[in-house]
Every structure is written in C-alpha cells, then in structure tokens.
Design a protein around this motif. Structure first.
Motif, PDB file in Angstrom:
ATOM      1  N   CYS A 247      10.403   5.261  84.349  1.00  0.00           N
ATOM      2  CA  CYS A 247      10.866   4.029  84.976  1.00  0.00           C
ATOM      3  C   CYS A 247      11.249   3.016  83.897  1.00  0.00           C
ATOM      4  N   ASN A 248      10.304   2.710  83.025  1.00  0.00           N
ATOM      5  CA  ASN A 248      10.514   1.734  81.962  1.00  0.00           C
ATOM      6  C   ASN A 248      10.991   2.408  80.673  1.00  0.00           C
ATOM      7  N   THR A 249      11.824   1.703  79.927  1.00  0.00           N
ATOM      8  CA  THR A 249      12.271   2.154  78.620  1.00  0.00           C
ATOM      9  C   THR A 249      11.288   1.638  77.580  1.00  0.00           C
ATOM     10  N   LEU A 250      10.956   2.479  76.607  1.00  0.00           N
ATOM     11  CA  LEU A 250      10.095   2.021  75.530  1.00  0.00           C
ATOM     12  C   LEU A 250      10.653   2.455  74.190  1.00  0.00           C
ATOM     13  N   MET A 251      10.267   1.715  73.147  1.00  0.00           N
ATOM     14  CA  MET A 251      10.730   2.019  71.796  1.00  0.00           C
ATOM     15  C   MET A 251       9.742   1.453  70.803  1.00  0.00           C
ATOM     16  N   GLY A 252       9.854   1.917  69.569  1.00  0.00           N
ATOM     17  CA  GLY A 252       8.983   1.425  68.515  1.00  0.00           C
ATOM     18  C   GLY A 252       9.179   2.206  67.233  1.00  0.00           C
ATOM     19  N   ARG A 253       8.186   2.137  66.375  1.00  0.00           N
ATOM     20  CA  ARG A 253       8.215   2.818  65.077  1.00  0.00           C
ATOM     21  C   ARG A 253       7.093   3.849  65.045  1.00  0.00           C
TER      22      ARG A 253
ATOM     23  N   GLU B  88       1.104  11.410  59.435  1.00  0.00           N
ATOM     24  CA  GLU B  88       0.321  11.952  58.332  1.00  0.00           C
ATOM     25  C   GLU B  88      -0.368  13.204  58.859  1.00  0.00           C
ATOM     26  N   GLY B  89       0.066  14.357  58.363  1.00  0.00           N
ATOM     27  CA  GLY B  89      -0.434  15.619  58.902  1.00  0.00           C
ATOM     28  C   GLY B  89       0.043  15.770  60.327  1.00  0.00           C
ATOM     29  N   SER B  90      -0.869  16.064  61.235  1.00  0.00           N
ATOM     30  CA  SER B  90      -0.484  16.192  62.649  1.00  0.00           C
ATOM     31  C   SER B  90      -0.682  14.894  63.426  1.00  0.00           C
ATOM     32  N   SER B  91      -1.252  13.866  62.772  1.00  0.00           N
ATOM     33  CA  SER B  91      -1.508  12.581  63.433  1.00  0.00           C
ATOM     34  C   SER B  91      -0.310  11.647  63.314  1.00  0.00           C
ATOM     35  N   VAL B  92       0.024  11.005  64.405  1.00  0.00           N
ATOM     36  CA  VAL B  92       1.167  10.096  64.459  1.00  0.00           C
ATOM     37  C   VAL B  92       0.691   8.732  64.942  1.00  0.00           C
ATOM     38  N   GLU B  93       1.033   7.700  64.187  1.00  0.00           N
ATOM     39  CA  GLU B  93       0.720   6.331  64.586  1.00  0.00           C
ATOM     40  C   GLU B  93       1.980   5.698  65.168  1.00  0.00           C
ATOM     41  N   LEU B  94       1.845   5.077  66.338  1.00  0.00           N
ATOM     42  CA  LEU B  94       2.957   4.386  66.984  1.00  0.00           C
ATOM     43  C   LEU B  94       2.724   2.886  66.830  1.00  0.00           C
ATOM     44  N   THR B  95       3.722   2.181  66.286  1.00  0.00           N
ATOM     45  CA  THR B  95       3.586   0.743  66.066  1.00  0.00           C
ATOM     46  C   THR B  95       4.798   0.010  66.617  1.00  0.00           C
ATOM     47  N   ASP B  96       4.666  -1.303  66.745  1.00  0.00           N
ATOM     48  CA  ASP B  96       5.739  -2.161  67.244  1.00  0.00           C
ATOM     49  C   ASP B  96       6.311  -1.637  68.556  1.00  0.00           C
TER      50      ASP B  96
ATOM     51  N   ASP C 221       1.393   2.974  77.430  1.00  0.00           N
ATOM     52  CA  ASP C 221       0.149   2.634  76.744  1.00  0.00           C
ATOM     53  C   ASP C 221      -0.062   3.427  75.453  1.00  0.00           C
ATOM     54  N   ALA C 222       0.893   4.273  75.070  1.00  0.00           N
ATOM     55  CA  ALA C 222       0.717   5.130  73.900  1.00  0.00           C
ATOM     56  C   ALA C 222       0.641   4.319  72.609  1.00  0.00           C
ATOM     57  N   ALA C 223      -0.371   4.618  71.794  1.00  0.00           N
ATOM     58  CA  ALA C 223      -0.554   3.963  70.496  1.00  0.00           C
ATOM     59  C   ALA C 223      -0.667   4.985  69.367  1.00  0.00           C
ATOM     60  N   ALA C 224      -0.929   6.240  69.725  1.00  0.00           N
ATOM     61  CA  ALA C 224      -1.074   7.300  68.728  1.00  0.00           C
ATOM     62  C   ALA C 224      -0.766   8.628  69.395  1.00  0.00           C
ATOM     63  N   ALA C 225      -0.511   9.630  68.560  1.00  0.00           N
ATOM     64  CA  ALA C 225      -0.216  10.963  69.077  1.00  0.00           C
ATOM     65  C   ALA C 225      -0.733  12.005  68.103  1.00  0.00           C
TER      66      ALA C 225
ATOM     67  N   GLU D 236       3.780  23.010  70.107  1.00  0.00           N
ATOM     68  CA  GLU D 236       4.801  22.531  71.033  1.00  0.00           C
ATOM     69  C   GLU D 236       4.274  21.459  71.984  1.00  0.00           C
ATOM     70  N   THR D 237       3.054  20.963  71.738  1.00  0.00           N
ATOM     71  CA  THR D 237       2.437  19.951  72.595  1.00  0.00           C
ATOM     72  C   THR D 237       2.186  18.674  71.801  1.00  0.00           C
ATOM     73  N   LEU D 238       2.527  17.553  72.406  1.00  0.00           N
ATOM     74  CA  LEU D 238       2.262  16.246  71.827  1.00  0.00           C
ATOM     75  C   LEU D 238       1.241  15.553  72.725  1.00  0.00           C
ATOM     76  N   ALA D 239       0.023  15.380  72.214  1.00  0.00           N
ATOM     77  CA  ALA D 239      -1.023  14.667  72.953  1.00  0.00           C
ATOM     78  C   ALA D 239      -0.922  13.192  72.596  1.00  0.00           C
ATOM     79  N   LEU D 240      -0.973  12.326  73.598  1.00  0.00           N
ATOM     80  CA  LEU D 240      -0.839  10.884  73.383  1.00  0.00           C
ATOM     81  C   LEU D 240      -2.137  10.174  73.731  1.00  0.00           C
ATOM     82  N   PHE D 241      -2.417   9.085  72.968  1.00  0.00           N
ATOM     83  CA  PHE D 241      -3.662   8.347  73.085  1.00  0.00           C
ATOM     84  C   PHE D 241      -3.368   6.852  73.176  1.00  0.00           C
ATOM     85  N   ASN D 242      -4.236   6.113  73.861  1.00  0.00           N
ATOM     86  CA  ASN D 242      -4.080   4.657  73.958  1.00  0.00           C
ATOM     87  C   ASN D 242      -4.740   3.975  72.753  1.00  0.00           C
ATOM     88  N   ASN D 243      -4.762   2.647  72.757  1.00  0.00           N
ATOM     89  CA  ASN D 243      -5.353   1.875  71.655  1.00  0.00           C
ATOM     90  C   ASN D 243      -6.831   2.155  71.435  1.00  0.00           C
ATOM     91  N   ASP D 244      -7.548   2.564  72.479  1.00  0.00           N
ATOM     92  CA  ASP D 244      -8.965   2.878  72.353  1.00  0.00           C
ATOM     93  C   ASP D 244      -9.209   4.307  71.882  1.00  0.00           C
TER      94      ASP D 244
END
Length: 124
Positions: free
Chosen positions: A63-69, A73-81, A98-102, A107-115
């Motif tokens: 529904c909503n469009t999202l974007m950021g940076r 590092e390794g398999s961990s991804v930090e989502l910012t801005d 609500d995604a802040a990290a992945a 072939e799977t991307l697990a997403l996590f919130n700020n907590d």
C-alpha cells in the motif's frame, strides 16, 4: 628437473591458486548479498524491496511506498533513514514499514523492527 616436470608443477600451482581464489570469493557471493529484488516486485499490492548497489533501497508494503539507505556487514543488513508514505489501506498489513534491520539467509530475507523482533520475510 625436466621441462615436463616443471610444466606439471606450474600447472598444479596455477590450479591450486585458482581453487583458493574461488573459495575466497564465496563470502561475497550473490547469495549472501542483499542487493537485488526481494518479494513480488511485479505486483504493487504485495510487499517487496529492491536494494540498489549504491546503498539505497525502495519498496512497498502493498500500500505505502518506502525508501531509505542500507549497509551490509556479513549477512546482517542495517536499514537507516527509512521513510514511508502514510496511506490508510483497508485490509493491508503494513508490517514492512517497521523494518529497521534484515538478515540474508540464502534466498530468504528476514526483517526485524527497531526492537529486534522478527516482523516478516521476503523471498528473492
């Protein structure tokens, strides 16, 4: 040492070096990189993300469009801005906003919130 023996030794050394360099490159293989498309990018009513090589990402929660940076590092991804539109969408689960990290796992991307709580997954 004969010319043939030297040739065999050089060939064995070259093959060994080639095997070592291919093993060294496997840590940065495409399977471990977040770059590319995740989810169903063909259907805008489905959650998806696209990670560009320049460190930017964009997508939709269906529904909503999202974007950021992003930074990996390794398999961990930090989502910012992370920014997102705030359209009220009846019947759409907007979890992806609500995604802040992945974490990339093949072939799977697990997403996590700020907590650090898991909020969902997307497939490549």
């Amino acid at each position: 040492m004969s010319r043939r023996a030297r040739g065999a030794i050089l060939l064995a050394a070259a093959l060994g070096a080639g095997l070592l360099s291919s093993c060294a490159g496997s840590a940065g293989s495409p399977d471990s990189s977040v770059e590319g498309s995740w989810g169903n990018t063909e259907d805008s009513s489905m959650p998806s993300l696209v990670f560009e090589s320049a460190g930017r990402f964009s997508g939709t929660d269906g529904c909503n469009t999202l974007m950021g940076r992003w930074d990996q590092e390794g398999s961990s991804v930090e989502l910012t801005d992370v920014t997102s539109t705030l359209v009220g969408c009846i019947g759409v689960d907007t979890w992806l906003s609500d995604a802040a990290a992945a974490e990339v796992d093949g072939e799977t991307l697990a997403l996590f919130n700020n907590d650090g709580d898991p909020i969902g997954t997307l497939q490549r």
